[in-house]
Design a protein around this motif. Structure first.
Motif, mmCIF file in Angstrom:
data_model
loop_
_atom_site.group_PDB
_atom_site.id
_atom_site.type_symbol
_atom_site.label_atom_id
_atom_site.label_comp_id
_atom_site.label_asym_id
_atom_site.label_seq_id
_atom_site.Cartn_x
_atom_site.Cartn_y
_atom_site.Cartn_z
ATOM 1 N N ARG A 233 0.859 -1.187 0.000
ATOM 2 C CA ARG A 233 0.000 0.000 0.000
ATOM 3 C C ARG A 233 0.897 1.240 0.000
ATOM 4 O O ARG A 233 1.913 1.283 0.685
ATOM 5 N N CYS A 234 0.512 2.262 -0.749
ATOM 6 C CA CYS A 234 1.294 3.494 -0.834
ATOM 7 C C CYS A 234 0.397 4.694 -0.525
ATOM 8 O O CYS A 234 -0.784 4.712 -0.908
ATOM 9 N N VAL A 235 0.965 5.667 0.156
ATOM 10 C CA VAL A 235 0.232 6.878 0.548
ATOM 11 C C VAL A 235 1.025 8.088 0.072
ATOM 12 O O VAL A 235 2.261 8.118 0.186
ATOM 13 N N TYR B 144 5.261 13.696 -2.032
ATOM 14 C CA TYR B 144 5.923 12.609 -1.323
ATOM 15 C C TYR B 144 5.073 11.341 -1.427
ATOM 16 O O TYR B 144 3.840 11.403 -1.422
ATOM 17 N N GLU B 145 5.759 10.223 -1.512
ATOM 18 C CA GLU B 145 5.077 8.930 -1.544
ATOM 19 C C GLU B 145 5.802 7.969 -0.612
ATOM 20 O O GLU B 145 7.028 7.827 -0.689
ATOM 21 N N MET B 146 5.033 7.323 0.244
ATOM 22 C CA MET B 146 5.605 6.384 1.192
ATOM 23 C C MET B 146 4.842 5.062 1.090
ATOM 24 O O MET B 146 3.617 5.028 1.217
ATOM 25 N N CYS B 147 5.581 3.997 0.824
ATOM 26 C CA CYS B 147 5.002 2.656 0.720
ATOM 27 C C CYS B 147 5.579 1.819 1.864
ATOM 28 O O CYS B 147 6.734 1.375 1.781
ATOM 29 N N PRO B 148 4.809 1.607 2.938
ATOM 30 C CA PRO B 148 5.313 0.776 4.035
ATOM 31 C C PRO B 148 5.776 -0.588 3.517
ATOM 32 O O PRO B 148 5.122 -1.184 2.666
ATOM 33 N N TYR B 149 6.907 -1.027 4.001
ATOM 34 C CA TYR B 149 7.544 -2.268 3.574
ATOM 35 C C TYR B 149 8.061 -2.176 2.135
ATOM 36 O O TYR B 149 8.466 -3.178 1.556
ATOM 37 N N GLY B 150 8.070 -0.962 1.579
ATOM 38 C CA GLY B 150 8.550 -0.763 0.215
ATOM 39 C C GLY B 150 9.547 0.373 0.152
ATOM 40 O O GLY B 150 10.567 0.371 0.841
ATOM 41 N N ASN B 151 9.239 1.387 -0.677
ATOM 42 C CA ASN B 151 10.134 2.514 -0.892
ATOM 43 C C ASN B 151 9.447 3.825 -0.526
ATOM 44 O O ASN B 151 8.221 3.896 -0.424
ATOM 45 N N ALA B 152 10.250 4.853 -0.344
ATOM 46 C CA ALA B 152 9.750 6.208 -0.105
ATOM 47 C C ALA B 152 10.413 7.138 -1.112
ATOM 48 O O ALA B 152 11.596 6.990 -1.430
ATOM 49 N N LYS B 153 9.644 8.110 -1.622
ATOM 50 C CA LYS B 153 10.161 9.001 -2.657
ATOM 51 C C LYS B 153 9.750 10.447 -2.403
ATOM 52 O O LYS B 153 8.724 10.702 -1.771
ATOM 53 N N THR C 129 12.594 11.129 -6.393
ATOM 54 C CA THR C 129 13.909 10.930 -5.780
ATOM 55 C C THR C 129 13.773 9.974 -4.604
ATOM 56 O O THR C 129 12.954 10.192 -3.713
ATOM 57 N N SER C 130 14.564 8.928 -4.597
ATOM 58 C CA SER C 130 14.456 7.907 -3.555
ATOM 59 C C SER C 130 14.884 8.452 -2.198
ATOM 60 O O SER C 130 15.950 9.054 -2.058
ATOM 61 N N LEU C 131 14.013 8.242 -1.217
ATOM 62 C CA LEU C 131 14.351 8.559 0.174
ATOM 63 C C LEU C 131 14.752 7.306 0.946
ATOM 64 O O LEU C 131 14.985 7.363 2.148
ATOM 65 N N GLY C 132 14.822 6.189 0.243
ATOM 66 C CA GLY C 132 15.263 4.956 0.870
ATOM 67 C C GLY C 132 14.240 3.848 0.763
ATOM 68 O O GLY C 132 13.108 4.039 0.322
ATOM 69 N N SER C 133 14.669 2.669 1.179
ATOM 70 C CA SER C 133 13.816 1.488 1.231
ATOM 71 C C SER C 133 13.620 1.079 2.680
ATOM 72 O O SER C 133 14.476 1.325 3.535
ATOM 73 N N PHE C 134 12.490 0.441 2.942
ATOM 74 C CA PHE C 134 12.180 0.027 4.312
ATOM 75 C C PHE C 134 13.264 -0.911 4.821
ATOM 76 O O PHE C 134 13.592 -1.911 4.194
ATOM 77 N N PHE D 26 13.530 4.072 6.738
ATOM 78 C CA PHE D 26 13.834 3.917 5.313
ATOM 79 C C PHE D 26 15.254 4.428 5.099
ATOM 80 O O PHE D 26 15.549 5.585 5.422
ATOM 81 N N THR D 27 16.126 3.602 4.568
ATOM 82 C CA THR D 27 17.540 3.961 4.430
ATOM 83 C C THR D 27 18.041 3.679 3.022
ATOM 84 O O THR D 27 17.354 3.075 2.202
ATOM 85 N N ASP D 28 19.276 4.138 2.781
ATOM 86 C CA ASP D 28 19.976 3.887 1.517
ATOM 87 C C ASP D 28 19.235 4.501 0.332
ATOM 88 O O ASP D 28 19.056 3.867 -0.717
ATOM 89 N N GLY D 29 18.832 5.768 0.497
ATOM 90 C CA GLY D 29 18.181 6.476 -0.597
ATOM 91 C C GLY D 29 19.180 7.076 -1.564
ATOM 92 O O GLY D 29 20.375 6.731 -1.561
ATOM 93 N N ALA D 30 18.706 7.979 -2.394
ATOM 94 C CA ALA D 30 19.572 8.618 -3.381
ATOM 95 C C ALA D 30 20.643 9.458 -2.687
ATOM 96 O O ALA D 30 20.400 10.059 -1.634
#
Length: 325
Positions: free
Chosen positions: A214-216, A225-234, A238-243, A255-259
């Motif tokens: 699910r993404c919000v 901004y888009e945040m997908c729990p257990y997925g990615n955030a942008k 631009t990537s803000l990291g993965s869960f 969420f770590t290891d983003g752009a």
């Protein structure tokens, strides 16, 4: 004065009623999330069992087709070996037959010119004499070479015709085994994906499982901004990291290891979960360079303590009702 007090009491009562209704919604949504999570988890477990059974059956099929492929390839090799031996035998017989011919019927071999041999004169050339030369090939030799080439072509054609059926069977066996192996690999990838889903930490009652896939979104004047729990955030792509996991129980998602950030660290996001009636991002801010924080409400964050407090508040609200006139 009395009427004012009554109005205040009724206003307070209706305010509490609205809050009670909101609390009831939160409690109901929390319970609905738990029920949905239980159903989803059970469905994924059943799917995993089905895939495992399918893999076992496919492995048996692959083994059968592998044995058939190996048998067909063995027959193909044996047939090739027999034909090669037969061709070699015929060639030796032909060479032996040529060697047994009378000397006067054998083709003359070109003689190498030595220093003692006189050089052919123009007169001899006119008489049709052929100068001795290493590059000279007699016409009879050409005829013999042509005959040998024709024989080789005939042998190759016969060999190809005889091997066609054996080769077809071997190719068909290889194709069937390859396709079956591809199906098995696909099933194994599918099983890995389901196992990964089931291995995630969804909370003590699996209440966070409905957030999977699910993404919000949250819009600001500058970004989406888009945040997908257990997925990615942008942030606007631009990537803000993965869960990467939970902190403080199940109240913070990391969420770590983003752009990579220009002149700074890789982007990361910390999501603070709060009890709420729906999945919603309240705000996003950047307290330090390329380090983002987000407040996110969801019924899944309403733990049992929240529910107990809500129930007590509801009892208190409805125990304090205005007197009827």
């Amino acid at each position: 004065m009395f009427e004012q007090l009554q109005r205040d009491r009724f206003s307070k009562y209706f305010s509490k009623t609205r809050r009670a209704s909101k609390l009831q919604t939160w409690c109901g949504n929390k319970k609905a999330y738990i029920v949905q999570a239980a159903q989803t988890f059970q469905e994924k477990q059943q799917l995993m069992a089905q895939i495992q059974n399918a893999i076992q059956e496919q492995e048996k099929t692959v083994e059968v087709l592998k044995a058939a492929k190996e048998e067909a390839e063995k027959a193909e090799r044996e047939e090739l070996l027999r034909e090669a031996e037969e061709a070699d035998r015929k060639k030796k017989e032909q060479e032996q037959a040529q060697a047994n011919q009378p000397q006067d019927q054998q083709p003359e071999q070109p003689k190498e010119q030595t220093q003692e041999q006189p050089i052919a004169t123009e007169e001899k050339k006119d008489e049709g004499a052929v100068p001795a030369s290493p590059d000279f090939v007699d016409d009879d030799d050409d005829d013999d070479d042509d005959d040998r080439d024709d024989d080789d072509e005939i042998v190759a054609a016969v060999q190809e015709e005889k091997l066609s059926e054996v080769g077809k069977r071997a190719n068909q066996a290889r194709d069937e085994h390859r396709k079956a192996q591809q199906q098995l690999d696909s099933k194994q990838v599918e099983l890995t994906d389901v196992q990964k889903i089931l291995s995630n930490d969804y909370g003590p009652q699996k209440e966070f499982m409905p957030l999977y896939e699910r993404c919000v979104q949250f819009r600001t004047p500058e970004y989406v901004y888009e945040m997908c729990p257990y997925g990615n955030a942008k942030q606007a792509g631009t990537s803000l990291g993965s869960f990467s996991g939970w902190e403080s129980g199940h109240s913070i998602m990391k969420f770590t290891d983003g752009a990579s950030c220009w002149g700074g660290p890789k982007r990361s996001l910390t999501v603070h979960l709060k009890c709420g009636a729906e999945d919603q991002i309240l705000n996003v801010h950047e307290p330090s360079k390329c380090t983002y924080e987000m407040d996110f409400t969801t019924p899944a964050a309403c733990d049992m303590q929240h529910l107990l407090v809500l129930e007590l508040n509801m009892q208190e609200l409805f125990s304090d009702t205005p007197d009827e006139e």
